[in-house]
Design a protein around this motif. Structure first.
Motif, PDB file in Angstrom:
ATOM      1  N   LEU A  84       0.987  -1.195   0.105  1.00 32.96           N
ATOM      2  CA  LEU A  84      -0.293   0.056   0.072  1.00 32.96           C
ATOM      3  C   LEU A  84       0.732   1.158   0.127  1.00 32.96           C
ATOM      4  O   LEU A  84       0.363   1.522  -0.371  1.00 32.96           O
ATOM      5  CB  LEU A  84      -0.831   0.378   1.262  1.00 32.96           C
ATOM      6  CG  LEU A  84      -1.545  -0.931   1.227  1.00 32.96           C
ATOM      7  CD1 LEU A  84      -2.864  -0.998   2.248  1.00 32.96           C
ATOM      8  CD2 LEU A  84      -3.023  -0.767   0.328  1.00 32.96           C
ATOM      9  N   TYR A  85       1.951   1.180   0.635  1.00 30.62           N
ATOM     10  CA  TYR A  85       3.407   1.894   0.673  1.00 30.62           C
ATOM     11  C   TYR A  85       3.749   2.637  -0.646  1.00 30.62           C
ATOM     12  O   TYR A  85       3.221   3.687  -1.540  1.00 30.62           O
ATOM     13  CB  TYR A  85       4.132   1.748   1.673  1.00 30.62           C
ATOM     14  CG  TYR A  85       5.336   2.466   1.664  1.00 30.62           C
ATOM     15  CD1 TYR A  85       5.423   4.516   2.218  1.00 30.62           C
ATOM     16  CD2 TYR A  85       6.053   2.808   0.984  1.00 30.62           C
ATOM     17  CE1 TYR A  85       6.355   5.265   2.167  1.00 30.62           C
ATOM     18  CE2 TYR A  85       7.549   3.619   0.665  1.00 30.62           C
ATOM     19  CZ  TYR A  85       7.118   5.056   1.856  1.00 30.62           C
ATOM     20  OH  TYR A  85       8.123   5.401   1.630  1.00 30.62           O
ATOM     21  N   GLY A  87       2.436   1.542  -3.749  1.00 31.69           N
ATOM     22  CA  GLY A  87       0.727   2.084  -4.096  1.00 31.69           C
ATOM     23  C   GLY A  87       0.836   3.026  -4.020  1.00 31.69           C
ATOM     24  O   GLY A  87       0.459   3.829  -5.166  1.00 31.69           O
ATOM     25  N   PHE A  88       0.523   3.905  -3.300  1.00 32.69           N
ATOM     26  CA  PHE A  88       0.288   5.535  -2.865  1.00 32.69           C
ATOM     27  C   PHE A  88       1.019   6.356  -2.912  1.00 32.69           C
ATOM     28  O   PHE A  88       0.647   7.574  -3.988  1.00 32.69           O
ATOM     29  CB  PHE A  88      -0.642   5.478  -1.540  1.00 32.69           C
ATOM     30  CG  PHE A  88      -1.875   4.572  -0.695  1.00 32.69           C
ATOM     31  CD1 PHE A  88      -2.489   5.206  -1.866  1.00 32.69           C
ATOM     32  CD2 PHE A  88      -1.628   3.685  -0.270  1.00 32.69           C
ATOM     33  CE1 PHE A  88      -4.196   4.792  -1.155  1.00 32.69           C
ATOM     34  CE2 PHE A  88      -2.971   3.588   0.741  1.00 32.69           C
ATOM     35  CZ  PHE A  88      -4.027   3.908   0.243  1.00 32.69           C
ATOM     36  N   GLY A 193       0.196   2.267  -9.478  1.00 32.88           N
ATOM     37  CA  GLY A 193      -0.051   2.566  -8.198  1.00 32.88           C
ATOM     38  C   GLY A 193      -1.762   2.015  -7.884  1.00 32.88           C
ATOM     39  O   GLY A 193      -1.315   0.965  -6.635  1.00 32.88           O
ATOM     40  N   VAL A 197      -2.307  -0.818  -5.227  1.00 32.18           N
ATOM     41  CA  VAL A 197      -3.171  -0.897  -3.636  1.00 32.18           C
ATOM     42  C   VAL A 197      -4.309  -2.139  -3.646  1.00 32.18           C
ATOM     43  O   VAL A 197      -4.283  -2.889  -2.521  1.00 32.18           O
ATOM     44  CB  VAL A 197      -3.605   0.609  -3.675  1.00 32.18           C
ATOM     45  CG1 VAL A 197      -4.645   0.810  -2.857  1.00 32.18           C
ATOM     46  CG2 VAL A 197      -2.724   1.693  -3.435  1.00 32.18           C
ATOM     47  N   GLY A 200      -2.102  -5.022  -2.688  1.00 31.57           N
ATOM     48  CA  GLY A 200      -1.916  -4.733  -0.983  1.00 31.57           C
ATOM     49  C   GLY A 200      -3.391  -5.327  -0.099  1.00 31.57           C
ATOM     50  O   GLY A 200      -2.954  -5.909   0.638  1.00 31.57           O
ATOM     51  N   ILE A 201      -4.540  -4.758  -0.615  1.00 37.96           N
ATOM     52  CA  ILE A 201      -6.215  -4.957  -0.100  1.00 37.96           C
ATOM     53  C   ILE A 201      -6.395  -6.299  -0.178  1.00 37.96           C
ATOM     54  O   ILE A 201      -6.881  -7.139   0.332  1.00 37.96           O
ATOM     55  CB  ILE A 201      -6.990  -4.263  -1.044  1.00 37.96           C
ATOM     56  CG1 ILE A 201      -6.848  -2.639  -0.627  1.00 37.96           C
ATOM     57  CG2 ILE A 201      -8.679  -4.342  -0.708  1.00 37.96           C
ATOM     58  CD1 ILE A 201      -7.804  -1.633  -1.057  1.00 37.96           C
TER      59      ILE A 201
END
Length: 209
Positions: A84-85, A87-88, A193, A197, A200-201
């Motif tokens: 997530l890090y 990706g964001f 990204g 993300v 990650g989810i």
């Protein structure tokens, strides 16, 4: 004597490594966004991350992790947070200045060590890889196979993973391929990204079976 077992392991690994996932996404992003050297070092990092899974599988720690919801979830959330890090950060990519030509656009830089660690952490923290290697070393590989032979399988798996993702890096870092993605500019970064993300989810929602 162990050739049949080895070929079974190699085939299963080939099918697993060829399926797109966090490793593939991160190697493609580094190769397109930064260049061939970064992509290759990221690929080598992914390959070396395999040694993490092989080591704890041989030591039996993977079995402990698979049986402990607390440990599994800790690993899962750590890996999800990392994806997530990344990706964001990609989602925040900004368009190039309108008055900047392609030749004047600043090139992204990534040290070999940073690229390597990106690949290593992405693979090493993946709990799905934990379950894959646990099943490989407990179901596919005979427990009576000597540890030295099993370690040899591990070296092959790490080497094969590195070679595969180095080929991916070389493909996506070709000038024509990069130029094609570059025309999309920051939209490519944002698309990657979204992918990271999403992975990650998906990882965060993974349940231990």
């Amino acid at each position: 004597m162990y050739w049949a077992e080895f070929f079974t392991v190699a085939l299963i690994h080939l099918l697993a490594v060829a399926s797109p996932g966090p490793d593939f996404a991160i190697v493609v992003r580094e190769s397109v966004g930064v260049g061939r050297r970064a992509g290759i070092f990221t690929a080598l990092g992914v390959g070396c991350g395999i040694f993490v899974h092989v080591t704890y599988s041989l030591l039996g720690i993977g079995l402990i992790v698979s049986q402990s919801i607390v440990l599994f979830n800790a690993l899962k959330w750590l890996a999800a947070a990392y994806l997530l890090y990344i990706g964001f950060k990609a989602l925040r990519a900004k368009p190039a200045a309108a008055n900047t030509s392609d030749s004047e656009q600043p090139r992204l830089e990534r040290s070999p060590r940073a690229a390597f660690m990106t690949g290593f952490v992405t693979n090493g923290l993946n709990p799905k890889a934990t379950l894959f290697f646990l099943s490989l070393f407990t179901v596919v590989i005979n427990p009576h196979t000597p540890l030295l032979v099993q370690a040899g399988y591990g070296v092959y798996l790490a080497a094969a993973t590195s070679v595969w993702f180095c080929l991916v890096a070389m493909l996506f870092s070709q000038q024509r391929v990069r130029a094609g993605f570059a025309r999309l500019g920051h939209w490519f970064d944002r698309a990657m990204g979204v992918v990271l993300v999403g992975l990650g989810i998906k990882l965060a929602l993974t349940e231990m079976h």
